[in-house]
Scaffold this motif. Structure first.
Motif, short mmCIF file in Angstrom:
data_model
loop_
_atom_site.label_atom_id
_atom_site.label_comp_id
_atom_site.label_asym_id
_atom_site.label_seq_id
_atom_site.Cartn_x
_atom_site.Cartn_y
_atom_site.Cartn_z
N LEU C 178 0.84 -1.21 0.00
CA LEU C 178 0.00 0.00 0.00
C LEU C 178 0.88 1.26 0.00
O LEU C 178 0.58 2.24 0.68
CB LEU C 178 -0.94 0.01 1.20
N GLY C 179 1.93 1.22 -0.78
CA GLY C 179 2.83 2.36 -0.85
C GLY C 179 2.15 3.62 -1.35
O GLY C 179 2.57 4.73 -1.04
N ALA C 180 1.05 3.42 -2.09
CA ALA C 180 0.32 4.58 -2.61
C ALA C 180 -0.41 5.34 -1.51
O ALA C 180 -1.04 6.37 -1.76
CB ALA C 180 -0.67 4.12 -3.68
N ALA C 181 -0.31 4.85 -0.29
CA ALA C 181 -0.95 5.53 0.84
C ALA C 181 -0.40 6.93 1.05
O ALA C 181 -0.99 7.73 1.77
CB ALA C 181 -0.77 4.71 2.12
N GLU C 182 0.71 7.23 0.40
CA GLU C 182 1.27 8.58 0.58
C GLU C 182 0.36 9.66 0.01
O GLU C 182 0.49 10.82 0.35
CB GLU C 182 2.68 8.68 -0.03
#
Lengths: 390, 390, 390
Positions: C178-182
């Motif tokens: 879930l790296g796109a959580a940024e």
């Protein structure tokens, strides 16, 4: 030898200022008045009101809470349902911040699949070209697939990959589903300590016994020390209407004030409770008004596919906020305040000198009387003769 | 022109008090003694013990915790069951307040339905007229349907709409089901800062390396800086018996004291750990003794009806409470305390004057010596002559 | 009668010190210089910079948070999955400390059974005699049964009773799932109060309206008062790389500084935001680096056997830390500081006396001029004559 005698004399020589006592009624009265004011300030304000002779310490606190009550609801979706504490108190552990569910928008049977978005300005579409694959709207519920599909007979919206069917939270149940939560009670157990003074106490005071606790409810007049609070009573004391607040939720602060003067016996150190609403009820900038959050219960159906019941939970979060300062006599602040007041007393003489030397008619004489002036060129004998024998 | 010269003289004129040095051994000794006491107080107590020359700041802290350990239980209801961290630590996130399950009353297979209440003084009934439809008892488990039904062969109780079957928590498992939890360990990571002094530190001190951390357990004598604590050890240090406390639960405070003197090098600023029980163990008013709460795991059975396993969880809540004040030299409190002490020194002269003017045999002579008295009617020349040439 | 007259005279007698004014340019200049320094210190440092004339109070705060955003992931185990707020924010209530999932190791289908341990130095075995029944390893996953069983074709490990199959967390998904959580945003609502000054404020300032709030994101330059923060932005401001931090998790502190000077109008009291990483990133003693915990979703399968999906959750915990002191004019600290400064002014005279009595060439004359010495044996008449007419 004679030098060491002088040194010994120095050691035991006691020095005091030579003072001039002037028996002038005007200046004398002024002098005494200012002296009186400063002493009165120190005695009344510094010592009595501000207790500046005390060292202070901040409170350290531990809180546990326990809510009691049951509600029966009857809705078309869920049928007859009794809500008990493990269902409506979140988190269930009874921490110092606890949330009581008052209104619910449930969305049962959600699975990971594709469905049309809830219509809004940005999600309505005419054709697939209006929808961008992979895009996520900030206020959307999923990730767009790039297709434009039929939401209802007349409306087309972008399709999303999401937990479907999507929640539709436009209609909030009114009156609040669990509006009867105002009759719930909560027992608040609060232990505090002032580590600097090695002082510990809890809000279950000595005179409170089990029998009393089983039947009492906090009331500012009749039961000010009962640690069991009716939710509705707290909301009312905070100046809010429970039935209105239950609709969209909010945050109520339960303030426990442990300000104590530990120079008095321990039994005088008792908590004072107060309540106030902490969240925004200002209609100007009411983005995300009230207090709500979403959580889900996860199930696996017969085919081992994960489904969930999404619950948009509106409710009242109660934050128990413990604060207070304890004071106890300590020599350091006492000396500091006493010393400062004494130093200010020396100002009085300075003021009176100034009054006398400027305002009185024979000020030149006073001047000469108080101040002996020596110039560099003068011999010391002449100074004293000049002054005293003129 | 001459006036401006005088003004310049005023500007550079240095004023000092005229002092009388009295070589009286008694008063001199008293004078020096009081002077010595005040200076000693300032040096020893204010500076050394109270560090009143320092500015202070309160600690800001962040805590994370991680419990480790597994337990095997064998009960008639659940059979052989291994409990791991995600099951017995609630909430699982490792916050500064964490709860470790020690005893459990499970009630599996609850569904929304109707069943007789648990017998008690208020729920027992003879006929339907004893039960009121819609009523909820404060200590009850549901909403009464108005019927009086058979609870057992001999007892009839009011029927309630609730999550049935009801929990019967009258018998608490003894010894505690998860009493072996005393062997669990918890790693506490604590970062603090004093924003005013731009100081940061954590409880994993510089000299602690990975190898040490993997094997150490906190021990006040041998490993006072190891941040891994055995639950049983903490409870024992708090003066409690783990096996007794495990039965009904309780709250243990883990105090981390970061009081630091930042005038010393950073390496001297180390945390001190202490433990104490925070909840009520006073048998007088033991309403809701210990610490417990209920939570539920929700399932859907084959017919898509929601069932749940209600768990009454007894256990120990560990509250990590970080406190402390840092002090660092600052000119303001130094001046304040120094000034106050100086002002108090001026008291010495006043006291000695009073002693001399009242207690000494030739006090009249001293009086004349110290105080020059001028009356309104007198000419200034006469004052000085009166005094000095008498 | 005459005595009472004297008393009245005493009451209105105004006492002032007899002073010697010495017109010596050197000492005079020194005297004025030190006087100036002390007055400048009081005016500039104490009053202006340290605001020592103010009484202070610590902030009391209430925080609620709300995260927004959706992520689509596509893994071999779970297939296409959209993560929404109720799934990745733990706990879901929006408290002041919230955790955002960034990486996941799921272990689906666990049941209570027996299986071989994950191979490690202490769990590998050759025969049953290497395994001890009932033993639990600190870093193990269950309780040993005493059997040594085949883990893979080549490795044998001790069998454990546990939630099987065991989690294998040796391989952490890279890049983070879930790296796109940024790109997620969080709205932070913060209400503060200073109870001593009866002051309340919130971080949704007066000039922020709904329209602005719907579109703004916090930016130190362009939108310093917008309470909506992009997670990636906060991590960057804390000096970290989100994609790296997302792998193993960590703790980010969101500091809200409410230091206020309440002598100014309320509108000048505005929060200042800052961000920093709170957990350990020191590679030396990186036991349990990052931030992770395990939680489970419980299901019952067709045969009513409890199964669970264990999730090892890596992620970033955001701790909203509100701090600050408010100051407001109060007479007590003012008097204390003023008094202390005045007391220090008296030091000036002492210093100048010392300079004059030791360094000046005619110091003996000054000595005689300032100090009148009386010995026990002397008659008071002689003292004054000795001194003034010598």
């Amino acid at each position: 030898f004679s030098e060491s005698v002088i040194c010994l004399q120095c050691l035991f020589g006691y020095e005091t200022n030579v003072m001039l006592v002037i028996n002038n009624k005007g200046v004398g009265a002024l002098f005494r008045l200012i002296q009186f004011l400063i002493i009165a300030y120190v005695a009344v304000y510094v010592c009595w009101i501000q207790r500046a002779y005390q060292d202070t310490d901040s409170v350290i606190s531990s809180v546990s809470t326990k809510v009691k009550g049951n509600i029966l609801t009857n809705t078309s979706i869920e049928g007859v349902h009794v809500w008990d504490v493990p269902e409506y108190v979140i988190p269930p552990q009874g921490e110092k911040s606890f949330f009581v569910l008052t209104n619910v928008i449930p969305t049962p049977g959600q699975t990971q699949s594709k469905c049309p978005e809830i219509p809004s300005l940005v999600t309505k579409c005419e054709s697939d070209s209006d929808c961008i694959e992979g895009q996520t709207e900030v206020h959307g519920n999923g990730v767009q697939t790039g297709h434009c599909v039929q939401y209802s007979d007349t409306i087309k919206t972008c399709e999303v990959q999401a937990w479907c069917p999507l929640e539709n939270d436009t209609i909030i149940p009114k009156p609040a589903l669990l509006g009867a939560a105002e009759h719930f009670t909560v027992l608040i157990k609060n232990n505090i300590q002032y580590p600097k003074f090695n002082f510990r106490k809890r809000n279950l005071l000595h005179h409170i016994n089990s029998t009393y606790l089983k039947n009492c409810t906090f009331d500012r007049k009749t039961d000010p020390h009962c640690p069991i609070f009716r939710l509705g009573h707290m909301v009312t004391e905070a100046g809010e209407d429970f039935s209105v607040m239950a609709l969209k939720g909010g945050i109520i602060g339960i303030f426990i004030d442990w300000n104590c003067d530990l120079d008095f016996p321990e039994r005088f150190c008792i908590p004072k409770y107060s309540f106030s609403r902490l969240d925004n009820k200002n209609p100007e900038n009411n983005v995300a008004p009230g207090y709500n959050f979403r959580f889900a219960k996860y199930y696996k159906n017969n085919k081992s596919i994960e489904t969930r019941t999404l619950i948009k939970a509106f409710g009242i979060r109660f934050d128990v906020i413990v604060f207070g300062m304890a004071g106890k006599f300590n020599i350091v602040p006492t000396i500091v305040n006493l010393g400062a007041a004494l130093a200010c007393l020396s100002l009085v003489t300075a003021i009176c000198d100034w009054v006398m030397l400027t305002c009185m008619k024979d000020h030149d004489q006073y001047q000469k009387c108080i101040k002996i002036i020596k110039n560099d060129s003068q011999d010391i004998h002449n100074v004293t003769k000049d002054f005293y024998l003129k």
